[in-house]
Design a protein around this motif. Structure first.
Motif, short mmCIF file in Angstrom:
data_model
loop_
_atom_site.label_atom_id
_atom_site.label_comp_id
_atom_site.label_asym_id
_atom_site.label_seq_id
_atom_site.Cartn_x
_atom_site.Cartn_y
_atom_site.Cartn_z
N THR A 121 0.82 -1.21 0.00
CA THR A 121 0.00 0.00 0.00
C THR A 121 0.85 1.26 0.00
OG1 THR A 121 -0.12 -0.16 2.41
CG2 THR A 121 -1.95 -1.10 1.14
N ARG A 122 2.09 1.19 0.44
CA ARG A 122 2.94 2.38 0.44
C ARG A 122 3.25 2.86 -0.97
NH1 ARG A 122 7.93 -1.15 2.59
NH2 ARG A 122 8.90 -1.73 0.61
N GLU A 123 2.95 2.02 -1.98
CA GLU A 123 3.16 2.42 -3.37
C GLU A 123 2.00 3.26 -3.92
OE1 GLU A 123 5.92 1.58 -4.98
OE2 GLU A 123 6.52 -0.49 -4.60
N ILE A 124 0.91 3.40 -3.15
CA ILE A 124 -0.27 4.10 -3.65
C ILE A 124 0.04 5.53 -4.08
CG2 ILE A 124 -2.51 5.04 -2.94
CD1 ILE A 124 -2.96 2.45 -1.36
N PRO A 125 0.74 6.35 -3.28
CA PRO A 125 1.00 7.73 -3.73
C PRO A 125 1.80 7.80 -5.02
CG PRO A 125 1.42 7.50 -1.37
CD PRO A 125 1.22 6.12 -1.90
N ARG A 126 2.80 6.94 -5.20
CA ARG A 126 3.59 6.94 -6.43
C ARG A 126 2.74 6.55 -7.63
NH1 ARG A 126 7.54 4.37 -8.19
NH2 ARG A 126 7.16 2.39 -7.16
N LEU A 127 1.84 5.60 -7.41
CA LEU A 127 0.99 5.14 -8.51
C LEU A 127 0.01 6.24 -8.93
CD1 LEU A 127 0.69 2.37 -10.01
CD2 LEU A 127 -1.30 1.96 -8.57
N ALA A 128 -0.50 6.97 -7.96
CA ALA A 128 -1.50 8.00 -8.25
C ALA A 128 -0.89 9.31 -8.73
CB ALA A 128 -2.35 8.25 -7.00
N ALA A 129 0.38 9.55 -8.46
CA ALA A 129 0.99 10.85 -8.74
C ALA A 129 0.86 11.29 -10.20
CB ALA A 129 2.45 10.84 -8.30
N PRO A 130 1.17 10.44 -11.21
CA PRO A 130 1.03 10.90 -12.60
C PRO A 130 -0.41 11.24 -12.97
CG PRO A 130 2.43 8.95 -12.48
CD PRO A 130 1.78 9.10 -11.14
N VAL A 131 -1.38 10.55 -12.38
CA VAL A 131 -2.78 10.85 -12.66
C VAL A 131 -3.16 12.19 -12.03
CG1 VAL A 131 -5.17 10.08 -12.34
CG2 VAL A 131 -3.37 8.41 -12.83
N LEU A 132 -2.73 12.40 -10.78
CA LEU A 132 -3.03 13.67 -10.10
C LEU A 132 -2.39 14.85 -10.81
CD1 LEU A 132 -2.55 12.54 -6.38
CD2 LEU A 132 -4.70 12.91 -7.60
N ALA A 133 -1.22 14.63 -11.41
CA ALA A 133 -0.52 15.70 -12.10
C ALA A 133 -1.02 15.92 -13.52
CB ALA A 133 0.98 15.42 -12.12
N GLY A 134 -1.96 15.10 -13.97
CA GLY A 134 -2.48 15.23 -15.32
C GLY A 134 -1.56 14.70 -16.38
N GLU A 135 -0.56 13.88 -15.99
CA GLU A 135 0.41 13.35 -16.95
C GLU A 135 -0.05 12.05 -17.58
OE1 GLU A 135 3.86 12.92 -14.60
OE2 GLU A 135 4.23 15.07 -14.37
N ALA A 136 -1.03 11.38 -16.98
CA ALA A 136 -1.50 10.10 -17.50
C ALA A 136 -2.94 9.90 -17.09
CB ALA A 136 -0.64 8.95 -16.97
N ASP A 137 -3.67 9.16 -17.96
CA ASP A 137 -5.05 8.78 -17.63
C ASP A 137 -5.09 7.42 -16.94
OD1 ASP A 137 -6.53 11.02 -19.03
OD2 ASP A 137 -5.36 10.22 -20.70
N LEU A 138 -4.10 6.61 -17.22
CA LEU A 138 -3.99 5.29 -16.59
C LEU A 138 -2.53 5.03 -16.26
CD1 LEU A 138 -4.97 2.39 -15.81
CD2 LEU A 138 -4.62 1.76 -18.22
N VAL A 139 -2.28 4.62 -15.04
CA VAL A 139 -0.93 4.24 -14.62
C VAL A 139 -0.98 2.80 -14.14
CG1 VAL A 139 0.99 4.70 -13.06
CG2 VAL A 139 -0.37 6.60 -13.95
N ILE A 140 -0.15 1.96 -14.76
CA ILE A 140 -0.11 0.53 -14.43
C ILE A 140 1.11 0.28 -13.54
CG2 ILE A 140 0.05 -1.80 -15.37
CD1 ILE A 140 -1.00 -0.62 -18.04
N GLY A 141 0.87 -0.39 -12.43
CA GLY A 141 1.98 -0.79 -11.56
C GLY A 141 2.58 -2.07 -12.07
N SER A 142 3.79 -1.99 -12.61
CA SER A 142 4.43 -3.14 -13.23
C SER A 142 5.47 -3.76 -12.30
CB SER A 142 5.09 -2.74 -14.55
OG SER A 142 5.86 -3.81 -15.06
N ARG A 143 5.36 -5.08 -12.13
CA ARG A 143 6.38 -5.81 -11.37
C ARG A 143 7.61 -6.10 -12.22
NH1 ARG A 143 2.33 -10.57 -10.34
NH2 ARG A 143 1.87 -9.88 -12.46
#
Length: 565
Positions: free
Chosen positions: A132-154
């Motif tokens: 769950t600590r990865e949530i802010p990093r995953l959401a950051a590009p969406v919040l900044a308007g840089e992406a509509d979808l961000v996929i967390g890739s292993r």
């Protein structure tokens, strides 16, 4: 195995101007970092079904980063909804929306998050797979308007960060296409992702299926929305190191052998895609005639875990893999996987190959592209016919009757299996995988098939099935006779050997008698019925003996090793 969640106490800091009592702990979150205020623009959606044991901890940890946590209960029969509500989540039920299933849960939860005014909706599985600590990093590009979808890739960490090697040819890189490359996800099925309202508006167009995430990627790209990936780590892949500072996967040292021959444009992508939990990558260049070695040396210079090995003469793919196996044993690796240098093998499925070996269910896993029509997409008809034919022949020769797709080189093998078989006796060229299965069966090791889709691109197969099938068939015949001798005569005894022998003799006599009957009829103009009938009876008895032998072989395999799919 998923790591247990550890409860942590977050102490609220004293108000401005107040004194903090001596001995009061400083506010902390995971890892001793200062507490992070939840971002009210982030909404976390947790589809859940019978997740009573984990859901409470997940909600509490998600609330550290997100202003809204929504749990959508999909018909649980335990206390999932009750525990989630007690932890502070907004609880919805799929039944309220006239349906059921994970997709309904995602749509319902995402819609509620957007109604709350969230800018970024983050999907999190209720099985605790992701941190769950990865949530802010995953959401950051969406919040900044840089992406509509961000996929967390292993599969987008570590080696992925090495800049692509550019092979210059007349001033242009032979690795670069004339048009910009279309975005391709390295972990397309990842369920850990963040998106905005624009992306959500297209989700109603998607089918309720097991490929929801892949379909989501595809439709957003077709509609021109911005899709990107960021590296994330699943909970069981949190970096762990041993005493020699080598990364471990579930407590095991994992190595990958990469046989390479004339794969100059593809070897770079192969090496970059190998996950970081792999502590050694043995790249065996089988005397390539192009600049494959040049690319290998470049990546080895950037990553100490990549070990280049060179063959002075071309020995074959089997010999290259054996060289890698021997080096892995010398370096003390616990499990060794094989990924071809032509980028055909999706690294996302590497954990699926490793997990059964780690769990002790088997000592050898191999990919299976033939189990589903969807997985066979991209496989030519000729290649499919060849693979199917060799699958049947290898079943008979190896004694692994439930095995499929033996030509699939995407495999993983345990250390103890490598130590038991004679690596120097393995077939050195294409066909090594069939030969290896026979050797493993004689020693009594279990084998598991791991389904995964075929992946073909710019690579050119070195197998010519018109001649390859005949070469491997002869190899399999010799292996079959060797297996019967070793397994059922030398190391043990079973009467099925007599059935196979009698069946072979009677079948040959029956065919010979039939040909002789035709000769008598066509050349000597003598009666056909009696000798033909006798030949048919003898041939039938031979086939029956062979079927009995196969049946006993299957039963013996089931009793000694069990059957695994």
């Amino acid at each position: 195995m998923t790591e247990p969640f550890k409860a942590e106490t977050i102490t609220t800091p004293p108000a401005a101007g107040s004194q903090q009592p001596a001995g009061t702990p400083s506010p902390k979150t995971t890892g001793g970092q200062p507490a992070v205020r939840p971002d009210m623009h982030i909404g976390v959606v947790l589809p859940a079904r019978n997740s009573e044991l984990l859901i409470g901890s997940l909600v509490l940890m998600a609330k550290e980063y997100a202003g809204h946590v929504i749990v959508v209960d999909d018909g649980s029969t335990d206390r999932t909804a009750e525990v989630a509500a007690q932890a502070g989540a907004v609880v919805l039920h799929t039944g309220e929306y006239g349906g059921s299933g994970r997709v309904v849960a995602i749509l319902a939860g995402s819609r509620r998050a957007l109604e709350f005014g969230c800018t970024a909706v983050v999907l999190v599985d209720s099985d605790g797979k992701y941190l769950t600590r990865e949530i802010p990093r995953l959401a950051a590009p969406v919040l900044a308007g840089e992406a509509d979808l961000v996929i967390g890739s292993r599969n987008l960490a570590g080696r992925k960060g090495i800049p692509a090697y550019q092979l210059e040819t007349t001033g242009q890189s032979c690795l670069m296409s004339e048009k910009p490359a279309r975005f391709t996800a390295t972990d397309p099925g990842s369920t850990f992702r963040a998106f905005n309202a624009r992306a959500f508006d297209l989700l109603d167009l998607l089918p309720d299926s097991d490929i929801f995430e892949e379909s989501m990627n595809e439709i957003l790209l077709r509609r021109g929305l911005a899709v990107r990936e960021i590296p994330v780590t699943s909970r069981h892949e949190v970096p762990v190191h041993d005493d020699e500072d080598l990364p471990l996967y579930c407590g095991h040292r994992v190595a990958v052998v990469v046989p390479a021959y004339n794969v100059e444009p593809l070897i770079g992508n192969t090496l970059k895609s190998i996950p970081d939990f792999v502590c050694r990558v043995y790249v065996v260049n089988d005397c390539s005639k192009d600049r494959t070695q040049e690319v290998i040396d470049y990546y080895a210079a950037h990553d100490d875990s990549i070990v280049p090995i060179w063959h002075d003469v071309n020995k074959g793919v089997g010999a290259a893999i054996v060289t890698g196996y021997k080096r892995a044993l010398a370096d003390g690796m616990d499990i060794v996987a094989v990924m071809a240098g032509d980028d055909q093998m999706d690294p996302a499925f590497l954990p699926d190959l490793l997990d059964p070996v780690i769990a002790g269910r088997c000592d050898y896993t191999m990919g299976n592209r033939l189990i589903s029509p969807n997985y066979r997409k991209g496989m030519s008809t000729w290649r499919l016919i060849g693979n199917t034919t060799l699958t049947m022949l290898t079943k008979i020769a190896s004694g692994y009757w439930q095995m499929m797709d033996p030509q699939n080189g995407y495999t993983a093998i345990s250390k103890r299996a490598l130590e038991r078989i004679n690596l120097d006796d393995l077939y050195p060229r294409y066909g090594y995988c069939n030969d290896l299965l026979v050797k493993l069966n004689v020693v009594g090791f279990r084998v598991i098939n791991v389904p995964h889709p075929a992946r073909y691109g710019k690579e050119k197969s070195g197998i010519h099935y018109s001649t390859y099938i005949f070469k491997v068939s002869w190899l399999l015949l010799r292996d079959f006779l060797w297996r019967l001798k070793m397994k059922y005569i030398v190391l043990n005894f079973h009467p099925l050997v007599f059935f196979y022998t009698a069946g072979a003799i009677l079948s040959v006599l029956g065919v010979g008698g039939g040909l002789f009957s035709l000769y008598r009829k066509l050349v000597e103009h003598r009666a056909l019925f009696e000798p033909a009938l006798l030949s048919l009876i003898v041939f039938g008895l031979g086939i029956q003996c062979i079927f009995f032998a196969m049946f006993y072989d299957m039963q013996q395999e089931k009793m000694t090793n069990g059957w695994y799919a």
